[in-house]
Each structure stands twice: as structure tokens, then as C-alpha cells.
Write a protein that holds these residues in place. Structure first.
Motif, mmCIF file in Angstrom:
data_model
loop_
_atom_site.group_PDB
_atom_site.id
_atom_site.type_symbol
_atom_site.label_atom_id
_atom_site.label_comp_id
_atom_site.label_asym_id
_atom_site.label_seq_id
_atom_site.Cartn_x
_atom_site.Cartn_y
_atom_site.Cartn_z
ATOM 1 N N LYS A 99 0.826 -1.203 0.000
ATOM 2 C CA LYS A 99 0.000 0.000 0.000
ATOM 3 C C LYS A 99 0.863 1.258 0.000
ATOM 4 N N LYS A 100 2.053 1.165 0.574
ATOM 5 C CA LYS A 100 2.937 2.323 0.631
ATOM 6 C C LYS A 100 3.735 2.448 -0.665
ATOM 7 N N PRO A 101 3.931 3.663 -1.160
ATOM 8 C CA PRO A 101 4.654 3.863 -2.415
ATOM 9 C C PRO A 101 6.124 3.477 -2.302
ATOM 10 N N VAL A 102 6.653 2.954 -3.406
ATOM 11 C CA VAL A 102 8.050 2.530 -3.472
ATOM 12 C C VAL A 102 8.726 3.255 -4.630
ATOM 13 N N VAL A 103 9.866 3.870 -4.347
ATOM 14 C CA VAL A 103 10.652 4.581 -5.358
ATOM 15 C C VAL A 103 11.918 3.779 -5.624
ATOM 16 N N ALA A 104 12.181 3.466 -6.889
ATOM 17 C CA ALA A 104 13.417 2.793 -7.274
ATOM 18 C C ALA A 104 14.444 3.844 -7.677
ATOM 19 N N ALA A 105 15.642 3.755 -7.111
ATOM 20 C CA ALA A 105 16.759 4.616 -7.504
ATOM 21 C C ALA A 105 17.752 3.731 -8.244
ATOM 22 N N VAL A 106 17.783 3.860 -9.565
ATOM 23 C CA VAL A 106 18.504 2.910 -10.412
ATOM 24 C C VAL A 106 19.791 3.515 -10.947
ATOM 25 N N ASN A 107 20.900 2.910 -10.597
ATOM 26 C CA ASN A 107 22.192 3.197 -11.213
ATOM 27 C C ASN A 107 22.705 1.940 -11.895
ATOM 28 N N GLY A 108 23.458 2.107 -12.967
ATOM 29 C CA GLY A 108 24.066 0.967 -13.627
ATOM 30 C C GLY A 108 23.050 0.041 -14.262
ATOM 31 N N PHE A 109 23.335 -1.255 -14.185
ATOM 32 C CA PHE A 109 22.525 -2.255 -14.871
ATOM 33 C C PHE A 109 21.209 -2.532 -14.148
ATOM 34 N N ALA A 110 20.109 -2.464 -14.880
ATOM 35 C CA ALA A 110 18.808 -2.955 -14.419
ATOM 36 C C ALA A 110 18.325 -3.883 -15.519
ATOM 37 N N LEU A 111 18.769 -5.116 -15.470
ATOM 38 C CA LEU A 111 18.551 -6.055 -16.566
ATOM 39 C C LEU A 111 17.767 -7.272 -16.080
ATOM 40 N N GLY A 112 16.946 -7.813 -16.966
ATOM 41 C CA GLY A 112 16.193 -9.003 -16.625
ATOM 42 C C GLY A 112 15.359 -8.789 -15.375
ATOM 43 N N GLY A 113 15.604 -9.633 -14.362
ATOM 44 C CA GLY A 113 14.883 -9.491 -13.108
ATOM 45 C C GLY A 113 15.114 -8.149 -12.445
ATOM 46 N N GLY A 114 16.267 -7.535 -12.694
ATOM 47 C CA GLY A 114 16.529 -6.211 -12.141
ATOM 48 C C GLY A 114 15.630 -5.152 -12.736
ATOM 49 N N CYS A 115 15.398 -5.238 -14.042
ATOM 50 C CA CYS A 115 14.467 -4.323 -14.700
ATOM 51 C C CYS A 115 13.047 -4.581 -14.204
ATOM 52 N N GLU A 116 12.702 -5.857 -14.043
ATOM 53 C CA GLU A 116 11.375 -6.198 -13.540
ATOM 54 C C GLU A 116 11.179 -5.705 -12.110
ATOM 55 N N LEU A 117 12.220 -5.819 -11.283
ATOM 56 C CA LEU A 117 12.141 -5.320 -9.915
ATOM 57 C C LEU A 117 11.898 -3.818 -9.893
ATOM 58 N N ALA A 118 12.621 -3.086 -10.735
ATOM 59 C CA ALA A 118 12.419 -1.638 -10.814
ATOM 60 C C ALA A 118 11.000 -1.302 -11.255
ATOM 61 N N MET A 119 10.481 -2.062 -12.235
ATOM 62 C CA MET A 119 9.145 -1.778 -12.757
ATOM 63 C C MET A 119 8.043 -2.119 -11.770
ATOM 64 N N MET A 120 8.325 -2.978 -10.794
ATOM 65 C CA MET A 120 7.341 -3.248 -9.751
ATOM 66 C C MET A 120 7.168 -2.047 -8.826
ATOM 67 N N CYS A 121 8.181 -1.186 -8.780
ATOM 68 C CA CYS A 121 8.109 0.006 -7.942
ATOM 69 C C CYS A 121 7.152 1.021 -8.568
ATOM 70 N N ASP A 122 6.730 1.990 -7.785
ATOM 71 C CA ASP A 122 5.739 2.955 -8.253
ATOM 72 C C ASP A 122 6.364 4.103 -9.035
ATOM 73 N N ILE A 123 7.587 4.456 -8.708
ATOM 74 C CA ILE A 123 8.305 5.541 -9.367
ATOM 75 C C ILE A 123 9.727 5.065 -9.616
ATOM 76 N N ILE A 124 10.286 5.382 -10.791
ATOM 77 C CA ILE A 124 11.680 5.040 -11.069
ATOM 78 C C ILE A 124 12.462 6.309 -11.345
ATOM 79 N N TYR A 125 13.506 6.548 -10.548
ATOM 80 C CA TYR A 125 14.500 7.578 -10.816
ATOM 81 C C TYR A 125 15.755 6.868 -11.318
ATOM 82 N N ALA A 126 16.354 7.401 -12.367
ATOM 83 C CA ALA A 126 17.515 6.739 -12.960
ATOM 84 C C ALA A 126 18.740 7.628 -12.905
#
Length: 289
Positions: A126-153
Motif C-alpha cells: 500500500k505504501k509507495p516505493v521509489v526505485a533509484a537505479v544506477n548501472g545495470f537494471a537487466l532481466g529481473g533487475g528491470c522487472e524489480l524496478a518496474m514493480m516500484c511505483d516511481i523510477i528515478y535513474a
């Protein structure tokens, strides 16, 4: 799970002070092996999770994902936490799932055990999740980021779903969330070729909302989390539910959901306080009721 006690809790990993396989924590809270957990923000109201398998480029093992879920459950139950930030290292947010764990799995094991089903916990919070992505976000890493509500890169981030190159396809929502985020053509190209996109391309495609210098992206994500956490937590949860409905419902059904949630805000003390504070030209004092 009991809520966090007052103060910071984190994992202390040090080969100088710990025997191999033994990990210490500074204060109250669960013991973690693969992640660092903390509170951030001026009011300590932002939960912080950092993936900590740096030698493996934060490859997502079952153990790491179980610890993320455990930390998320703690933060979800903590009334002081209003938002959560998830990050990795400057080199890799997460370079993918742990292939060594998957290599010898059989169809029967995957299907019978619902392999990867527990990876979806972030998307049910229920609480919002922000992904702070540096470097590789590949495969499951990209999927993990996309599960978050907001992505900062970070400006050197790279996103991709390269599963096709190792003879499989995304299995944790990649074909679904990427298509909803960037559209069919780009998603199809990325998934069928395994090609990556950089941070600026990801922003232009709508996958991320903002791009920052590498050394600033985590701080900016925490600042975003603080802004969210300063609002009414119950109203934030309603707003998040309404936005997520746009990806799963028709327009008419989504509008009905929005109306129901909008009407529901009028049953809260925080709606009354927010409007009263606006008319009185003062800052609202929300109590999450």
C-alpha cells in the motif's frame, strides 16, 4: 510482523568483525545477509533498502528476494514510514536473476512450486516505493524496478530484458509491465532482441520519470519519498490504488474506482484537515486517520 522500534536499524557486514557467514546489526530489527536496511529523511519516515550482493552485481537470488520481502513487510507495518526507496550500487541496481540458481531447474519444479511467485511483493504494497537505479537494471533487475511505483535513474543506467539471449523469456512481469510502460513496439524490440536502452531513452519512452547524475539519484529518490511521506498515508494509499487501477481496468471501470476512492476520502479526518488548512492558509497537520 512487529513495527520497527524507534531509531535506525541496519545490517553491519564486516569481515574484520564477523566470522564468514555471520552478520551483525547495529540495532533492533531483522538480521539480513543480502541487503542493507535503514531509515532516511529528516523525520526518519522513508524506509531504505539497498541490495548488497555487489560482487554478483546484485543478482537476484531467492535469498535476496526473501529478505527484500521481509524488509518490505516491516516497513509496511511501521506507522512512521510513509514511503520506501530501493536501490543497488552505482555499478548495478540488479543485473538480473541468479542464473546459477535457475540453470538446473525442471519444468515440474518451476510449475509445481510457482517459481518466482514471491517476487511480486513490491507491487502489492500500500505504501509507495521509489526505485533509484544506477548501472545495470537487466532481466529481473528491470522487472524489480518496474514493480516500484516511481523510477528515478542515474544518467548511466541501462535497462533491458535480455532473457531471450539465454533461451528463456521474462518471468516476473517483464513482458507485461514493460509493454504498459513503453508501448508494444519498443517492448517487443527489447524483449525479442535483448537490446538495452539507456537512462535518457528510458525517460523518453516513459519507463522512468527523472534522470539525475549518478551520485545524486539516491538522494533525489529519498527526497521524493519524503515529500510523499509528509502527506496523509491513508490518502496516499488511495491515490496509489487509483493510479494502479488505470493499468488493469477499462476507462469506465477506472473512473468508477476513482470516484469511489474520492468519495471515501470524505470519511477521513485528513481530508477535512487538508481542506481546512488550505482555507486557513496554513500547513496541514495530517494524522493518517
Amino acid at each position: 510482523m512487529a513495527a520497527l522500534r524507534t531509531g535506525v536499524f541496519r545490517l553491519a557486514v564486516s569481515t574484520m568483525h564477523c566470522r564468514p557467514g555471520v552478520f551483525r546489526k547495529y540495532s533492533a530489527g531483522p538480521l539480513y545477509q543480502y541487503i542493507l536496511v535503514d531509515r532516511k529523511g529528516h523525520n526518519q519516515n522513508v524506509g531504505f533498502i539497498q541490495l548488497n550482493r555487489t560482487k554478483a552485481l546484485n543478482a537476484l537470488s531467492d535469498g535476496l528476494m526473501a529478505e527484500i520481502n521481509q524488509a518490505l513487510d516491516v516497513f509496511e507495518a511501521d506507522p512512521q514510514i510513509g514511503a520506501i526507496v530501493i536501490t543497488g550500487s552505482e555499478k548495478a541496481f540488479a543485473a538480473g536473476a541468479d542464473i546459477k540458481e535457475m540453470q538446473n531447474r525442471t519444468f515440474q519444479e518451476c510449475y509445481g512450486g510457482s517459481f518466482l511467485s514471491h517476487w511480486n511483493r513490491i507491487s502489492t504494497l500500500k505504501k509507495p516505493v521509489v526505485a533509484a537505479v544506477n548501472g545495470f537494471a537487466l532481466g529481473g533487475g528491470c522487472e524489480l524496478a518496474m514493480m516500484c511505483d516511481i523510477i528515478y535513474a542515474g544518467e548511466k543506467a541501462q535497462f533491458g530484458q535480455p532473457e531471450i539471449l539465454i533461451g528463456t523469456i521474462p518471468g516476473a512481469g517483464g513482458t507485461q509491465r514493460l509493454t504498459r510502460a513503453v508501448g508494444k513496439s519498443l517492448a517487443m524490440e527489447m524483449i525479442l532482441t535483448g537490446d538495452r536502452i539507456n537512462a535518457q531513452e528510458a525517460k523518453e519512452a516513459g519507463l522512468v520519470s527523472r534522470v539525475y547524475p549518478v551520485d545524486k539519484v539516491v538522494d533525489e529518490a529519498i527526497t521524493c519519498g519524503e515529500k510523499i511521506a509528509n502527506n496523509s498515508k491513508i490518502i496516499v494509499s488511495m491515490a496509489k490504488e487509483a493510479v494502479n487501477g488505470a493499468f488493469e481496468l477499462s476507462l469506465s471501470e477506472g473512473n468508477r474506482l476513482e470516484k469511489r476512492l474520492f468519495h471515501s476520502t470524505f470519511a477521513t479526518d485528513d481530508r477535512k484537515e487538508g481542506m481546512t488548512a488550505f482555507l486557513e492558509k496554513r500547513k496541514a497537520n495530517f494524522n493518517d486517520q
